[in-house]
Design an enzyme around this catalytic site. Structure first.
Site, PDB file in Angstrom:
ATOM      1  N   ASP A  11       0.860  -1.180   0.000  1.00  0.00           N
ATOM      2  CA  ASP A  11       0.000   0.000   0.000  1.00  0.00           C
ATOM      3  C   ASP A  11       0.900   1.235   0.000  1.00  0.00           C
ATOM      4  OD1 ASP A  11      -1.831   1.998   0.418  1.00  0.00           O
ATOM      5  OD2 ASP A  11      -2.600   1.214   2.321  1.00  0.00           O
TER       6      ASP A  11
ATOM      7  N   ASP B   9      -3.500   2.122  -5.572  1.00  0.00           N
ATOM      8  CA  ASP B   9      -2.223   2.070  -4.839  1.00  0.00           C
ATOM      9  C   ASP B   9      -2.145   0.921  -3.839  1.00  0.00           C
ATOM     10  OD1 ASP B   9      -4.021   3.195  -2.989  1.00  0.00           O
ATOM     11  OD2 ASP B   9      -2.373   4.162  -1.923  1.00  0.00           O
ATOM     12  N   GLU B  10      -2.989  -0.095  -3.983  1.00  0.00           N
ATOM     13  CA  GLU B  10      -2.958  -1.229  -3.061  1.00  0.00           C
ATOM     14  C   GLU B  10      -2.994  -2.527  -3.849  1.00  0.00           C
ATOM     15  OE1 GLU B  10      -5.599   0.783   0.550  1.00  0.00           O
ATOM     16  OE2 GLU B  10      -6.192  -1.126  -0.339  1.00  0.00           O
TER      17      GLU B  10
END
Ligand SMILES: [Mg+2]
Length: 385
Positions: free
Chosen positions: A12, A106-107
């Site tokens: 993350d 973004d993960e």
């Protein structure tokens, strides 16, 4: 070190949008920045760690954020930048892992069970992921490894920013016990607010039999599931998302370019990665589309069909190269290039002969393991066309 029966790695990016602004303009490093729309109606999309100390949070009205932190510098969202950084991150995970599930921009989750032979210590793998993403994007990433997705996610959230966490098998329940209630998926702010008056503030509180009646009333038939999760029992599989398997890729450049050799090299790299994905999925492509966007944002595309469906990039390249040459205009600089492969069909048997097939499979396995891009010595080597 004991082998994990299942191992999931979660990554993350720390304060993605705010960090992206710093990547673009390094003079913003350490500054009290937040990404969002202007007041009165704007909302904070991402807060840097420097303004979180003032209580500024994402989803907060910008007006309120400015009251809490008057020196806050508001940065407008820059979606093309996020997209480019996301693509760069995908390139990293695509190089390191056979399959990645991107749960948001973004993960990501990766099932790393089969990588234990190469990385007996998951912390070594986690460090490699962090460093590779940092090298490729300038962004810091918190990485956690656990036996399931939920524990990995909670461990990462508890280790931000720039964290690295490993929750060993059998230690899930002990790790979760003191974590805040809200960290558990399925426990929203309303549920947490109803439990807090009873003194249930941590995940461990959900396991206390003295609260059985309250918990049954609140969760009903979901309680056994919630309690299993609270002990770290989580078998949800990592499912590689379609986009990582989709047969298209594009990128926006830092600087517009008219350099044909550069564009060729770029598309060649896209093709290599896409063809490998096709082979892993046992698919083949009937044709290709090359896309270019010029400095004035005008988009041009050229489509070409292969003589028959293919998934071995050296055989596909001449057609892709031809499409690129046809789509390029003289004296024109481009800001974006993309390559798509379609239509996708099941790979016909005997697409390449047995010897080459074995060599390609071996190469794919090596690429999946080492992230190296290597050619096929002695077999229709792409570098000697
Ligand atoms: Mg993030």
């Amino acid at each position: 070190m004991p082998r994990w029966s299942r191992q999931v790695l979660f990554g993350d990016i720390d304060a993605m949008f705010a960090s992206a602004a710093v990547v673009k303009d390094p003079s913003l490093a350490g500054q009290p920045i937040a990404v969002g729309g202007p007041p009165p109606r704007g909302i904070i999309a991402a807060a840097s760690y420097a303004v979180r100390e003032f209580g500024v949070r994402s989803a907060m009205p910008t007006a309120e954020a400015l009251r809490l932190c008057p020196q806050l510098r508001l940065i407008p969202p820059d979606r093309p930048l996020y997209r480019r950084l996301h693509d760069d991150m995908r390139a990293v995970t695509g190089r390191l892992f056979p399959a990645t599930e991107w749960s948001s921009i973004d993960e990501f989750y990766v099932d790393t069970t089969d990588l234990q032979t190469r990385y007996p210590d998951p912390a070594v793998l986690a460090r490699l992921v962090k460093q590779s993403i940092r090298d490729a994007t300038g962004l810091t990433c918190t990485v956690a490894v656990a036996t399931g997705k939920t524990v990995a996610k909670i461990a990462a959230d508890a280790s931000k920013p720039d964290g690295l966490a490993v929750v060993e098998p059998q230690l899930e329940a002990a790790f979760l016990f003191p974590q805040p209630l809200r960290a558990l998926p399925g426990i929203g702010p309303k549920t947490a607010a109803r439990l807090e008056p009873f003194g249930i503030r941590t995940i461990g509180g959900l396991l206390d039999p003295q609260w059985d009646r309250i918990l049954v009333r609140l969760f009903g038939a979901r309680l056994p599931w919630i309690r299993a999760l609270a002990q770290g029992q989580d078998h949800e599989p990592v499912v590689a998302d379609r986009e990582s398997k989709s047969a298209s890729h594009e990128t926006t450049f830092e600087h517009d370019t008219a350099d044909r050799a550069f564009l060729e090299e770029l598309l060649r790299g896209f093709l290599r990665a896409l063809a490998r994905d096709l082979r892993q999925e046992d698919l083949a492509a009937g044709g290709c589309t090359v896309k270019l966007k010029d400095a004035r944002f005008a988009m041009t595309t050229r489509q070409r069909r292969f003589a028959h469906p293919l998934n071995y990039d050296p055989e596909m390249w001449p057609t892709v190269q031809q499409a690129l040459h046809e789509v390029m205009k003289p004296h024109t600089a481009y800001r974006l290039a993309g390559l798509a492969l379609s239509p996708l069909v099941p790979a016909p048997p005997g697409l390449y002969d047995q010897r080459r097939s074995k060599a390609v499979q071996a190469m794919d396995a090596i690429i999946a393991r080492h992230g190296a891009v290597i050619g096929l010595g002695g077999v229709a080597d792409e570098d000697h066309e």
